[in-house]
Design an enzyme around this catalytic site. Sequence first.
Site, mmCIF file in Angstrom:
data_model
loop_
_atom_site.group_PDB
_atom_site.id
_atom_site.type_symbol
_atom_site.label_atom_id
_atom_site.label_comp_id
_atom_site.label_asym_id
_atom_site.label_seq_id
_atom_site.Cartn_x
_atom_site.Cartn_y
_atom_site.Cartn_z
ATOM 1 N N GLY A 1 19.328 -5.766 12.197
ATOM 2 C CA GLY A 1 19.225 -6.830 11.200
ATOM 3 C C GLY A 1 19.673 -8.192 11.694
ATOM 4 O O GLY A 1 19.192 -9.224 11.230
ATOM 5 N N GLU B 1 17.497 1.537 16.953
ATOM 6 C CA GLU B 1 17.154 2.330 15.764
ATOM 7 C C GLU B 1 16.633 3.735 16.031
ATOM 8 O O GLU B 1 16.822 4.623 15.207
ATOM 9 C CB GLU B 1 16.126 1.576 14.908
ATOM 10 C CG GLU B 1 16.673 0.362 14.190
ATOM 11 C CD GLU B 1 16.783 -0.884 15.074
ATOM 12 O OE1 GLU B 1 17.253 -1.904 14.577
ATOM 13 O OE2 GLU B 1 16.378 -0.829 16.260
ATOM 14 N N GLY C 1 22.036 -4.140 9.847
ATOM 15 C CA GLY C 1 22.086 -3.984 8.395
ATOM 16 C C GLY C 1 23.164 -2.982 8.030
ATOM 17 O O GLY C 1 23.640 -2.233 8.887
ATOM 18 N N ASP D 1 12.915 -2.317 13.143
ATOM 19 C CA ASP D 1 12.218 -3.003 12.055
ATOM 20 C C ASP D 1 12.520 -4.503 12.063
ATOM 21 O O ASP D 1 12.546 -5.118 13.122
ATOM 22 C CB ASP D 1 12.545 -2.338 10.711
ATOM 23 C CG ASP D 1 14.014 -2.438 10.325
ATOM 24 O OD1 ASP D 1 14.874 -2.600 11.208
ATOM 25 O OD2 ASP D 1 14.305 -2.360 9.108
#
Length: 375
Positions: free
Chosen positions: A135, A158, A87, A166
């Site tokens: 992402g 992350e 992301g 996530d």
Amino acid sequence: RLRALNRLQVTLQHLKMSKQTDSTAEVLLEKKGGAGIITLNRPKALNALNLSMIQQIYPQIKMWEQDPETFLIIIKGTGEKAFCAGGDIRAIAEAGKVGGKLLQDFFRGEYRLNNAIGTCQKPYVALIDGITMGGGVGVSVHGHFRVATEKTIFAMPETAIGLFPDVGGGYFLPRLSGKVGYYLALTGCRLKGRDVLKAGIATHFVESEKLPALEKDLIALKSPSKEKIADLLDSYHMKCTIDQEKKFVLDEHMEKINSLFSANSMEEIVKKLKQDGSPFAMKQLETINKMSPTSLKLTLRQLREGASMSLQEVLRMEYRLSQACMKGHDFYEGVRAVLIDKDQSPKWKPAALEEVSDEFVDNCFKPLGNDDLKL
């Protein structure tokens, strides 16, 4: 009337899509034969997802899902290097500093997209050629088919930037064999090429240069069912001999991974690594010591809880965690150290696992009432 309206919507969508295929757009959405094709088109940014891309892809997938003329969906990235490196973290960090709405909108949009892929009624094929992280994993791993190549590099890194794996990581990671998912999540370990298949993240392995031919064959399938698509992917997979003889890179460590990463707490995992003392264990300890202690604790609990949740429950939990991280210190510090100043020496607060209280962790998992993620 409803059918006429649907037809009109589909026609308008096709018109809009023919505009969309100009090569400067950040994401290209086009229809070829019976296939809807999503092309992530930010090669300079390694095809990192931003909010506008997410907001274009989501309604398009929903539209194709309803369209009787669309039989499958293919997602791929442009450029030589990446499928999608994650992301647009810097934009989120910048918005967070000024208290922008992007913090809610981005994660909400991204997780809704992950869910749309995970529940998609049409066969979904992700060509994960090149870097596939964060992402990028979210827009591939929840679909029916993931085709890795010798250029694929997978990671969920992350914990190194004060976040947690996530995009549904709490769903797919604990479902990998043994404790591999826990190991990948806590250490951010990178897997390359055929190892991405062997870990159970990809479903097929095909030579990078064969992907255009594969895509053409997918588009040419007559009324493609999931079975026909699987057969075609299998046939390409069977013909690919790159690294066929190589053993899974984690094979020799699997026994250790399964025992060391099965502990109930981060402190216990660290203790086990120290007690083990092998070169492998010491290397993991060194890696874990660099990660955000808060992120490590959130991640371990996220995976342990996610193991028995549905994808929707996991995404709701992860949305709560994302908002907790956005209010904290470590995410901004991690982004600074890794992406902005690149000094690679983040100053985490709290700096030690023992200082991250159970009460703090519990609070990060609490429901957000009206602000909870709606799927």
